[in-house]
Design a protein around this motif. Structure first.
Motif, PDB file in Angstrom:
ATOM      1  N   MET A 148       0.803  -1.221   0.000  1.00  0.00           N
ATOM      2  CA  MET A 148       0.000   0.000   0.000  1.00  0.00           C
ATOM      3  C   MET A 148       0.837   1.273   0.000  1.00  0.00           C
ATOM      4  O   MET A 148       0.316   2.374  -0.057  1.00  0.00           O
ATOM      5  CB  MET A 148      -0.928   0.014   1.215  1.00  0.00           C
ATOM      6  N   MET A 149       2.153   1.140   0.053  1.00  0.00           N
ATOM      7  CA  MET A 149       3.035   2.314   0.171  1.00  0.00           C
ATOM      8  C   MET A 149       3.460   2.813  -1.208  1.00  0.00           C
ATOM      9  O   MET A 149       4.652   2.927  -1.513  1.00  0.00           O
ATOM     10  CB  MET A 149       4.268   1.968   1.018  1.00  0.00           C
ATOM     11  N   MET A 150       2.476   3.104  -2.062  1.00  0.00           N
ATOM     12  CA  MET A 150       2.769   3.430  -3.459  1.00  0.00           C
ATOM     13  C   MET A 150       3.700   4.632  -3.632  1.00  0.00           C
ATOM     14  O   MET A 150       4.575   4.639  -4.482  1.00  0.00           O
ATOM     15  CB  MET A 150       1.483   3.676  -4.239  1.00  0.00           C
ATOM     16  N   ALA A 151       3.506   5.664  -2.822  1.00  0.00           N
ATOM     17  CA  ALA A 151       4.265   6.905  -3.017  1.00  0.00           C
ATOM     18  C   ALA A 151       5.193   7.209  -1.843  1.00  0.00           C
ATOM     19  O   ALA A 151       5.765   8.297  -1.773  1.00  0.00           O
ATOM     20  CB  ALA A 151       3.301   8.077  -3.222  1.00  0.00           C
ATOM     21  N   ALA A 152       5.358   6.269  -0.938  1.00  0.00           N
ATOM     22  CA  ALA A 152       6.163   6.521   0.256  1.00  0.00           C
ATOM     23  C   ALA A 152       7.652   6.461  -0.062  1.00  0.00           C
ATOM     24  O   ALA A 152       8.093   5.585  -0.810  1.00  0.00           O
ATOM     25  CB  ALA A 152       5.838   5.495   1.330  1.00  0.00           C
ATOM     26  N   PRO A 153       8.440   7.373   0.475  1.00  0.00           N
ATOM     27  CA  PRO A 153       9.896   7.286   0.298  1.00  0.00           C
ATOM     28  C   PRO A 153      10.464   6.112   1.082  1.00  0.00           C
ATOM     29  O   PRO A 153       9.802   5.569   1.972  1.00  0.00           O
ATOM     30  CB  PRO A 153      10.402   8.617   0.853  1.00  0.00           C
ATOM     31  N   THR A 154      11.661   5.707   0.731  1.00  0.00           N
ATOM     32  CA  THR A 154      12.310   4.641   1.496  1.00  0.00           C
ATOM     33  C   THR A 154      12.669   5.151   2.889  1.00  0.00           C
ATOM     34  O   THR A 154      12.721   6.356   3.135  1.00  0.00           O
ATOM     35  CB  THR A 154      13.584   4.159   0.783  1.00  0.00           C
ATOM     36  N   ARG A 155      12.930   4.233   3.796  1.00  0.00           N
ATOM     37  CA  ARG A 155      13.315   4.603   5.158  1.00  0.00           C
ATOM     38  C   ARG A 155      14.828   4.786   5.243  1.00  0.00           C
ATOM     39  O   ARG A 155      15.598   4.170   4.488  1.00  0.00           O
ATOM     40  CB  ARG A 155      12.891   3.509   6.138  1.00  0.00           C
ATOM     41  N   LYS A 156      15.254   5.581   6.187  1.00  0.00           N
ATOM     42  CA  LYS A 156      16.677   5.740   6.433  1.00  0.00           C
ATOM     43  C   LYS A 156      17.271   4.430   6.940  1.00  0.00           C
ATOM     44  O   LYS A 156      16.587   3.629   7.587  1.00  0.00           O
ATOM     45  CB  LYS A 156      16.921   6.849   7.457  1.00  0.00           C
ATOM     46  N   LYS A 157      18.544   4.197   6.653  1.00  0.00           N
ATOM     47  CA  LYS A 157      19.194   2.949   7.047  1.00  0.00           C
ATOM     48  C   LYS A 157      19.174   2.742   8.554  1.00  0.00           C
ATOM     49  O   LYS A 157      19.125   1.613   9.031  1.00  0.00           O
ATOM     50  CB  LYS A 157      20.632   2.932   6.534  1.00  0.00           C
ATOM     51  N   LYS A 158      19.215   3.832   9.314  1.00  0.00           N
ATOM     52  CA  LYS A 158      19.234   3.724  10.768  1.00  0.00           C
ATOM     53  C   LYS A 158      17.857   3.989  11.383  1.00  0.00           C
ATOM     54  O   LYS A 158      17.753   4.322  12.564  1.00  0.00           O
ATOM     55  CB  LYS A 158      20.267   4.690  11.353  1.00  0.00           C
ATOM     56  N   ALA A 159      16.806   3.787  10.605  1.00  0.00           N
ATOM     57  CA  ALA A 159      15.446   3.969  11.133  1.00  0.00           C
ATOM     58  C   ALA A 159      15.196   2.960  12.246  1.00  0.00           C
ATOM     59  O   ALA A 159      15.754   1.854  12.233  1.00  0.00           O
ATOM     60  CB  ALA A 159      14.435   3.768  10.012  1.00  0.00           C
ATOM     61  N   PRO A 160      14.374   3.312  13.226  1.00  0.00           N
ATOM     62  CA  PRO A 160      14.032   2.340  14.271  1.00  0.00           C
ATOM     63  C   PRO A 160      13.473   1.056  13.655  1.00  0.00           C
ATOM     64  O   PRO A 160      12.837   1.093  12.602  1.00  0.00           O
ATOM     65  CB  PRO A 160      12.969   3.075  15.093  1.00  0.00           C
ATOM     66  N   GLN A 161      13.703  -0.049  14.316  1.00  0.00           N
ATOM     67  CA  GLN A 161      13.309  -1.337  13.750  1.00  0.00           C
ATOM     68  C   GLN A 161      11.829  -1.381  13.381  1.00  0.00           C
ATOM     69  O   GLN A 161      11.460  -1.912  12.338  1.00  0.00           O
ATOM     70  CB  GLN A 161      13.623  -2.450  14.752  1.00  0.00           C
ATOM     71  N   GLU A 162      10.970  -0.788  14.238  1.00  0.00           N
ATOM     72  CA  GLU A 162       9.535  -0.871  13.986  1.00  0.00           C
ATOM     73  C   GLU A 162       9.087  -0.052  12.778  1.00  0.00           C
ATOM     74  O   GLU A 162       7.936  -0.157  12.329  1.00  0.00           O
ATOM     75  CB  GLU A 162       8.741  -0.440  15.228  1.00  0.00           C
ATOM     76  N   LEU A 163       9.986   0.776  12.220  1.00  0.00           N
ATOM     77  CA  LEU A 163       9.650   1.580  11.045  1.00  0.00           C
ATOM     78  C   LEU A 163      10.299   1.054   9.764  1.00  0.00           C
ATOM     79  O   LEU A 163      10.061   1.598   8.690  1.00  0.00           O
ATOM     80  CB  LEU A 163      10.085   3.035  11.263  1.00  0.00           C
TER      81      LEU A 163
END
Length: 206
Positions: A148-163
Motif C-alpha cells: 500500500m506504500m505506493m508513493a512513500a519514500p524509502t526509510r533511512k538505514k538507521k530507522a528504528p526497527q519498527e519503522l
C-alpha cells in the motif's frame, strides 16, 4: 501536546526451545533430518521437479512425529511456545486451542533459497533451527503494509526497527521463531558452505 502512537503492531516471538520444555538433542534431530531426507524419495522428486535447491519434506511427509520420537517430543515443546504467543496476541480462542497441522524439514545447502511467501489457512507459523552455520542466511520479514506504500519514500538505514520495511533475524541453533501466518517472509540465498537445517510448522484453529 503532540502525541504519536504505534498502531497495528506485528509481533515476532523468539525463544530457546528449552524455555518451555526439556532441551532437544540437536545432534539427534540433525541426524534424523538427514535420515529422513535420504529415504524420502517422494520429497526428493518434488524438489527436483520444482527446481528446489536442497531438500524439504513439505510436499511429501505428514507424519514426522510418528517416524521419529524426537519430532514427537519437539511438538510437545512447540505446543507450549505457541500457547504463550497466542496469549500475548490476545487471541479469543473460545473453547478451542491452536493445534499443529503441519511440520516439515528444510535442508538448505549453499546457494539455496526460500522465496517470499505466506502460510495461508494457518494462524501461527514458525521455524525452529537445528543447524545455523556461520554465514547462514537470516530469515527476512516484510512489512505487511508494503503493497500500500505506493508513493512513500524509502526509510533511512538507521530507522528504528519498527519503522523499517524489512527485518532480518539471524536465529541460533536451538531457537524457535513464531509469527502470524499472514506475515510474508523469505530466506535469502544461503552463502554458508555448510547446510542450514530447520524445521518449520503451522498451527491452525478450530
Amino acid at each position: 501536546m503532540t502525541q504519536i502512537d504505534s498502531l497495528f503492531v506485528t509481533r515476532l516471538y523468539r525463544s530457546h526451545l528449552s524455555e518451555y520444555g526439556k532441551p532437544v538433542d540437536l545432534a539427534e534431530m540433525e541426524a534424523s533430518c538427514y535420515s529422513i531426507a535420504q529415504d524420502d524419495e517422494a520429497g526428493q522428486e518434488w524438489c527436483e521437479e520444482n527446481d528446489y535447491v536442497g531438500y524439504t519434506s513439505y510436499a511429501s511427509l505428514t507424519d514426522l512425529g510418528w517416524r521419529f520420537p524426537i519430532f514427537k517430543d519437539l511438538v510437545k515443546v512447540l505446543d507450549k511456545h505457541v500457547a504463550v504467543f497466542a496469549k500475548d496476541l490476545a487471541f479469543d480462542l473460545g473453547d478451542k486451542k491452536l493445534k499443529l497441522d503441519s511440520l516439515w524439514i528444510n535442508i538448505l545447502p549453499q546457494g539455496g533459497v526460500h522465496t517470499s511467501h505466506i502460510h495461508p489457512h494457518s494462524v501461527i507459523s514458525g521455524t525452529t533451527y537445528v543447524t545455523m552455520p556461520q554465514g547462514a542466511s537470516a530469515i527476512k520479514f516484510e512489512d505487511p503494509r508494503l503493497a500500500m506504500m505506493m508513493a512513500a519514500p524509502t526509510r533511512k538505514k538507521k530507522a528504528p526497527q519498527e519503522l523499517r520495511q524489512f527485518i532480518y533475524v539471524a536465529p541460533e541453533a536451538g531457537e524457535v521463531l513464531l509469527w502470524e501466518s499472514w506475515l510474508r517472509h523469505e530466506v535469502p540465498m544461503n552463502l554458508a558452505e555448510e547446510e542450514r537445517i530447520s524445521v518449520s510448522f503451522n498451527y491452525g484453529w478450530g
